[in-house]
Structure formats: C-alpha cells, structure tokens
Design an enzyme around this catalytic site. Structure first.
Site, PDB file in Angstrom:
ATOM      1  N   ASP A 481     -36.898  -2.773  12.411  1.00  0.00           N
ATOM      2  CA  ASP A 481     -38.254  -2.574  11.901  1.00  0.00           C
ATOM      3  C   ASP A 481     -39.232  -2.300  13.041  1.00  0.00           C
ATOM      4  O   ASP A 481     -38.931  -2.532  14.226  1.00  0.00           O
ATOM      5  CB  ASP A 481     -38.685  -3.823  11.117  1.00  0.00           C
ATOM      6  CG  ASP A 481     -39.641  -3.502   9.978  1.00  0.00           C
ATOM      7  OD1 ASP A 481     -40.300  -2.456  10.035  1.00  0.00           O
ATOM      8  OD2 ASP A 481     -39.729  -4.315   9.044  1.00  0.00           O
ATOM      9  N   ASP A 551     -42.733   0.639   2.007  1.00  0.00           N
ATOM     10  CA  ASP A 551     -42.971  -0.745   1.586  1.00  0.00           C
ATOM     11  C   ASP A 551     -43.457  -0.795   0.141  1.00  0.00           C
ATOM     12  O   ASP A 551     -43.603  -1.864  -0.429  1.00  0.00           O
ATOM     13  CB  ASP A 551     -44.013  -1.403   2.497  1.00  0.00           C
ATOM     14  CG  ASP A 551     -43.364  -2.038   3.716  1.00  0.00           C
ATOM     15  OD1 ASP A 551     -42.115  -2.115   3.750  1.00  0.00           O
ATOM     16  OD2 ASP A 551     -44.094  -2.446   4.638  1.00  0.00           O
TER      17      ASP A 551
HETATM   18  C1  GLA Z   1     -41.974  -4.415   7.055  1.00  0.00           C
HETATM   19  C2  GLA Z   1     -40.817  -3.890   6.245  1.00  0.00           C
HETATM   20  C3  GLA Z   1     -40.541  -4.802   5.088  1.00  0.00           C
HETATM   21  C4  GLA Z   1     -40.249  -6.195   5.605  1.00  0.00           C
HETATM   22  C5  GLA Z   1     -41.401  -6.673   6.445  1.00  0.00           C
HETATM   23  C6  GLA Z   1     -41.083  -8.006   7.109  1.00  0.00           C
HETATM   24  O1  GLA Z   1     -43.167  -4.318   6.376  1.00  0.00           O
HETATM   25  O2  GLA Z   1     -41.049  -2.590   5.828  1.00  0.00           O
HETATM   26  O3  GLA Z   1     -39.470  -4.332   4.319  1.00  0.00           O
HETATM   27  O4  GLA Z   1     -39.064  -6.171   6.355  1.00  0.00           O
HETATM   28  O5  GLA Z   1     -41.736  -5.747   7.467  1.00  0.00           O
HETATM   29  O6  GLA Z   1     -42.107  -8.447   7.887  1.00  0.00           O
END
Ligand code: GLA
Length: 732
Positions: A481, A551
């Site tokens: 990420d 997201d």
């Molecule tokens: C990002 C990712 C999510 C999750 C969060 C965790 O926003 O896209 O899927 O993993 O971080 O903090």
C-alpha cells in the site's frame, strides 16, 4: 522470418511494420528526423510522400539555409528540442554549460536489433524470444554540442503496438542539466482529434473523460510523486466519431509510476503533437560526462476499430509482456480481507472465526490488512515498524499464519513499506529517513510521512524488516500500500544542485525495493495499492500482477471506475470486492447479487465480516464463490469488451470471451428502475457466428449470430441497481 523494420536508403525512410500496423519516419532536410505516419499497415510504401513545402511567416528556417519553405516549426518531427526553430512544446530541454538551452537535433545513425533490450532499473515490456520483436535505435545528436539521443522503437510481430523510450548520453567533458526528457513525441497532420483521459480522485478513480483538442496546449499530468488517482498516465487520441467499435484510436500508456506529463498541442497549422514523459516539474537531472539517462517507456497502441480493439491491444501487451509474476496465468485466489470488516479493531481471537467462515464458504485466502504491526491501533502510529503487534497476536504472526493454512486457506499480509509515522521506533532511531526539507516542517497526510526512498540505506532497512517477516515462508501474498503523496521533496544524500532529481530517484528507489522483493520471493503474489487505485499503472504491473482498483467498494460507483480502468488495464490486474450494504463509503444500498456481479468483473474478494452475516446471506456468498470459480478463467483472462457505459446511459454492460470463442460471460447492470420502462437489448460481440451457445442457467440454446445480431432482452424488474450475469458455452 520476415523483417519487421526496413530502411529505404534511397528515400531515407524507416518502415516499422507487421501485419497490422506501419510506422514511418524519414530523414528530412538538414538531417532532421521527421514523422511520416503511424496507423494501419501500408504494404506498398514507395517513399514518394513527403511533408509539403511552404513558406510560412514566422516559422523560420534551418541555420544557414535560404530555403524558406522548410521549417522545423511546422515539420512533423519525431523528437524535438527547445532552443531551435520549433516553437511547439519540445520533447527535451537541456541546460548547456554556457547556460543556454540551445540544442539542435540532427540524425546521426541507426541500428536495428532483434528482440528488445531491457531497461535497467525501470519496468519495461519484454520479449520471450528474439524473433517476436525488432528494435530500431535511431541516434540523434546535438549538432553543436555533446548530447546524443538514442530513440528506441520496438515493434512486436503480432501486436498493433510500438514501444518507445529514449536514452540520453553525454559524450562530452562537461556536465549538462536535463530539464525535460520526454519518452516520445508524435506529430499528426490533418486530424481533428478528441482526447480520452482517465482523471479522478481518491475513491473515484479513472473516469473516462473526452475533450476536443483545440489550438493551444492541453496538459494531463501528475506532480504528486506517483502516477496518481487524479490523472492516470494514459491518453488516447481518437477521431471525432470514434466509439467503442468504430474509428481510429491511438492510445499512449506510460510505463512509469511517478510524475508524468502528457502534452497535446494543436499548432497554428492545425497539426497535433503529443509529448509524453516524466513531468518536468521540479525535474533537473545532472548528466555528467559519459553518463546516460534512460527514460521510461511509452506503449503506443493503434486501433482501426475503436476503443475496444485498442484496449485489447493494451490488455494483451500488459498481461503477456509486462507482468512477470508466476501468477500471471493462474486463476487468482478469492480472498477475504479484514479491512472493512474490522478496521483496526481486531485480534487473533476475532479474526479466527472469519477465517473459519471463509473456509466454509469456499474462499481461498485470508488477508490481514492494516494494524497487525508495531503498536498500531489507529492510523497515527507505527509505519516503519514491521514487527508483529503482540497485543493482537500474543502467539505471534507465524502461529496465526499456521492457523489460516490449517484451514486450507492462503495467508496474505498488508504492508506500507514507503511510509513512516513520527510515533514509531524507526523514526526514533532514524529521524532523517523521513523525507523533509532541512529547516522546514514537513506536511503530514493521514498523519504519516514518506520515507526518503532514494537512499539505499533507507531501502535496506525496510527490506531487512520485510525479510524478517517474509523469510518464514508463511506469507503467500502481500498487499503493498501507499497512502499519501509526496511533498517536501528533498533527498538528504544529495547536494543542493541535485535536488531536482529527487522525484525520479524516489521512483527508481521504489522499483529497486520491489525488484528485490520479487527476486527473493518469486512465489509471493503481490497486490499493489495506493489508497485504492492511486498507482494503477503499467509500471507497477511489472512487479504487481494485480492492484486494488479503488477504496470505493460501492458497486454502482465501481461501474464507472472499472469501465475507465478497462480502457488500458487487463481484468486480471484489477481487484474488486463485495462489501456491506449500506456501503461504507457512500451509504448506498445495493442488492447482494449486484455487488457480486460487479466484483466478478475483476479478481473477486470479500471485504466484510462474514461472521456478522445472516445464514441466508452466507449461503449467497457460498453460491457466488462457486459460480465465480466456474467463470473466472474466462472473466480474468478472456478477451474483454465494453458494451454499454453507465457514464453515458442507465445501463452498464461488459463481456469476456474465451480466446477460442467457446465460453462467454456477459454482465449487465440496470442503474435506475422505471415505472414505465423501455425495453432494451444487449447484443453480444466477439462470438463465433456459426456456433451454438448454451446459457448455463436456463439451458436455452442460441446461435452465435443470433446473440450478436438479435441480442437478448434485458430483464425488467422492480428496484434500482439490478444486475444480471450470463454464462454461455459453445455446444458445437
Ligand atoms: C488504504 C487501502 C485500504 C486499506 C487501508 C488500510 O486506504 O486502499 O484497502 O488497506 O489503506 O489503512
């Protein structure tokens, strides 16, 4: 084997060709490298067509020449520089030792090689064997200076695609500063283009946007340090009447994950120039004597049959010749991720029942998301401390991984390797690892900061920490990420005169770290992520065969996000999850089936607490999982078609067809219901007209031509957001 590249010495024309496309360039007056043509295959080029001559006021001429009819300012050039008589946006700007930006590019030499050279340190398309492609390297030189530019063009035998990049060499004694180095430029005459781009935002990525190209410069770019949610590194130039199935489409996708810039300029003579490369914002590269600079690649795809064909060219190139992972052809595991299920509020006792349920429902992998490390109970701490949080896993991470494996599931783990929290042991030990400008307070985002990844020491620290976890061999997958963009651009190891290199060095550092992980753990499935789809680009595909698309997990918003994503990126690269309703991001209530149909567009997963579902809903999950296992080979790897866009109509429809045309999956979503609906039909495409296809649910049989010409009536039902999926198999 036929040659793919010829040089016509008499007419000084280079011709790159295969059965589908031709690309023509020539050496013009004053040894200027000129563009002639890119498009449908020309079988009988005789070298007689050249750019016309005309004396145009204020478009000046070659130095020393009295020919007023030839100007670099109007010629279709192949790669142009600032400081010469071309007032359009240049491909390169170099600051010479004397302080001028003068560069005058002339043709020097060429070379044709079999296959395609690797680009060291950068993601790139590759060849399996040397026969499948040829590469033309044309060297331009600065007529009065020491820079040389190797323009690389690779043409594949079986693809309507050319891949371009540029290597700049300093052959002199003095340092030269590169202020802009594009990867490619192309000039078109007599085209009235629209651009199609993929702008967006966090949780709203890659919406298709169409603009007309009028005179002036149109810029689509990112200066966020990443390819970004806000503007994907892609532009298509299409004719006014081009649609999904008809018309010319030229697509340009940048194989790079940092700052990018696509400039499209319509000049005073209505000619169109496109220049693509690393963004020149805060870019200043010191090229010392004997040094070289390699730009990232641009994939150029041409379609004479609309956007779907262009997308298919990108899909197959990215899938076949950029992605390297051993999972590239394997069906992707159906996963459950605990992020939207628990956020930070979990421990092993809370997670184990989710794992148990996942097993019961046929799910194949459990992914432990953010919050398993350091002392991370919320998003304010611990980034940079990649050791298990003992409070949540008193028996250790290995023990929990064993539990997941004992249930027959794979085990996945979340990392955010490029980041640091102030509240972390890493920061206590190495405050200088945090990227910031000396004497200035850096800006937080999500209360976190970016690591100075251009520094080897920083990368080694993170790599060693990850190694300590991954060496156990118990991790099957990681989600990589990246939850903020770069600000406070500065690299502690570089002198003041080289701070203009930091953005690009960051990306090179990231690629280096990823390469080390990929190299050491070839069995690891890596999913890319950047707050969803903030780094969804062809560069990342070289390391991560799949990427979390957004997201935003709402099925209706996803219709537009996934539609746009499909313009360039193959379905197997896009992950998509079923989450709860009302949706966590926008509160929309959608049927469970609709969430499943939309998530099955890409690699299916679940992002909800299975233990909180009713027995009835759990049954639905099990059915969905079973259904998906039957179709995923086709949906993940089949030929993909966009049929109807929710951005422009009340319906979204898409289809995948197996490459042998024996299996088809069609999905449709009706967005809003109506009390007095019009009947609509969906016509399939890409089938064998002479075959019969059986609908696997109703067992009704249809002719391929019937499905493609008559089409099927879309069901009419009460309720918004209704979705349908059809699975057909050929029976003869
Ligand atoms: C990002 C990712 C999510 C999750 C969060 C965790 O926003 O896209 O899927 O993993 O971080 O903090």
């Amino acid at each position: 084997m036929n040659q793919l590249i010829n040089f016509d010495k008499k007419n000084k024309v280079f011709h790159l060709h295969n059965d589908q496309i031709s690309y023509l360039l020539e050496i013009e007056d004053g040894n200027t490298l000129a563009h002639l043509y890119f498009g449908k295959r020309i079988k009988n080029y005789h070298g007689e067509l050249h750019y016309p001559r005309l004396d145009r006021g204020f478009s000046g001429n070659l130095p020393g020449s009295l020919d007023r009819t030839f100007s670099k300012d109007s010629l279709l050039q192949e790669y142009s520089s600032a400081g010469e008589m071309d007032f359009r946006t240049p491909a390169i700007i170099a600051r010479q030792k004397d302080g001028s930006n003068a560069t005058f590019l002339t043709y020097e030499d060429y070379q044709i090689i079999q296959g395609k050279p690797d680009l060291e340190g950068l993601p790139h398309s590759w060849v399996k064997d040397k026969d499948e492609a040829e590469t033309l390297i044309i060297t331009l030189k600065d007529e009065y200076g020491d820079l040389k530019f190797d323009l690389l063009y690779t043409i594949y035998r079986d693809r309507p695609v050319i891949v371009r990049s540029v290597k700049v060499r300093n052959t002199g004694k003095d340092t030269i500063k590169l202020e802009k180095v594009a990867s490619m430029q192309m000039d078109f005459v007599d085209r009235n283009f629209d651009t199609i781009t993929l702008p967006g935002a966090h949780a709203n990525e890659r919406h298709m946007q169409r603009n007309h190209v009028n005179q002036g410069i149109h810029v689509y770019s990112s200066i966020r340090g990443t390819s970004s949610h806000q503007m994907n590194p892609f532009v298509a130039l299409v004719d006014k009447d081009t649609n999904e199935f008809v018309g010319d489409a030229y697509g340009f996708a940048f194989v790079y994950s940092g700052n990018h810039k696509f400039e499209i300029e319509k000049d005073p003579y209505a000619q169109t120039r496109i220049v693509v490369g690393i963004n020149d914002y805060n870019f200043n590269w010191k090229l010392k004597s004997a040094d070289s600079f390699q730009t990232p690649e641009v994939i150029m795809a041409y379609s004479d049959r609309g956007l779907n064909k262009m997308s298919q060219a990108f899909h197959s190139l990215i899938h076949d010749r950029i992605i390297r992972s051993k999972y590239k052809d394997q069906v992707r595991p159906i996963l459950v991720n605990n992020w939207e299920a628990t956020y930070f509020d979990f421990d092993e006792d809370k997670l184990k029942p989710i794992v148990d349920d996942a097993k019961r429902l046929g799910i194949e992998m459990f992914v432990l998301d953010d919050g398993w490390f350091g002392h991370r109970d919320d998003d304010n701490s611990s980034l940079g401390d990649w050791a298990v949080f003992k409070k949540k896993f008193p028996h250790g991470l290995d023990n929990f991984a064993d539990y997941v494996h004992e249930q027959g599931l794979k085990f996945g783990l979340w990392f955010e390797p490029e980041m640091i929290s102030i509240d972390s042991d890493l920061y206590k030990a190495h405050p200088d690892y945090l990227m910031s400008v000396p004497g200035r307070k850096p800006s937080p985002a999500r209360n976190q900061y970016v690591l100075d990844l251009g520094r080897e020491e920083v990368r080694n620290n993170i790599f060693d920490q990850m190694k300590a976890i991954l060496d156990s061999g118990k991790i099957d997958y990681i989600k990589w990420d990246m939850n903020r963009h770069l600000s406070d651009i500065y690299e502690a190891d570089l002198p003041a005169s080289r701070q203009g290199e930091v953005y690009h060095r960051y990306v090179l550092g990231l690629y280096d770290l990823l390469e080390k992980i990929v190299d050491r753990y070839p069995d690891l499935l890596i999913e890319g992520c950047s707050g969803g789809g903030g780094r969804f680009d062809a560069g990342m595909a070289y390391y991560n065969p799949q990427i979390w698309a957004s997201d935003n997990s709402d099925a209706i918003d996803r219709l537009k996000i996934q539609y746009g994503t499909s313009l360039v990126y193959p379905q197997s690269m896009m992950t998509s999850h079923v989450s709860v309703s009302p949706n966590e991001q926008n509160g929309r209530i959608t049927p469970f089936n609709t969430r499943g149909v939309v998530a099955m567009w890409g690699d299916l997963g679940y992002e909800l607490d299975l233990t909180k579902m009713s027995e009835e809903d759990r049954k639905l999950v099990a059915e969905q999982v079973e259904e998906y296992k039957k179709i995923r080979k086709v949906t993940q790897y089949g030929r993909f078609y966009r049929l109807k866009s929710a951005q422009t109509s009340n319906q979204c429809a898409w289809e995948t067809v197996s490459h042998d045309q024996t299996e088809v999956v069609l999905s449709t979503v009706k967005v809003m219901a109506s009390a007095q609906p019009y009947f609509t039909k969906t016509k399939l495409v890409g089938l064998d007209p002479d075959r019969r296809y059986e609908d696997q649910a109703s067992h009704k049989v249809y002719g391929g031509d019937e499905l493609m010409n008559l089409g099927i009536y879309d069901p009419v039902e009460h309720g918004d957001f209704m979705a349908y999926m059809y699975h057909f198999k050929a029976i003869d």
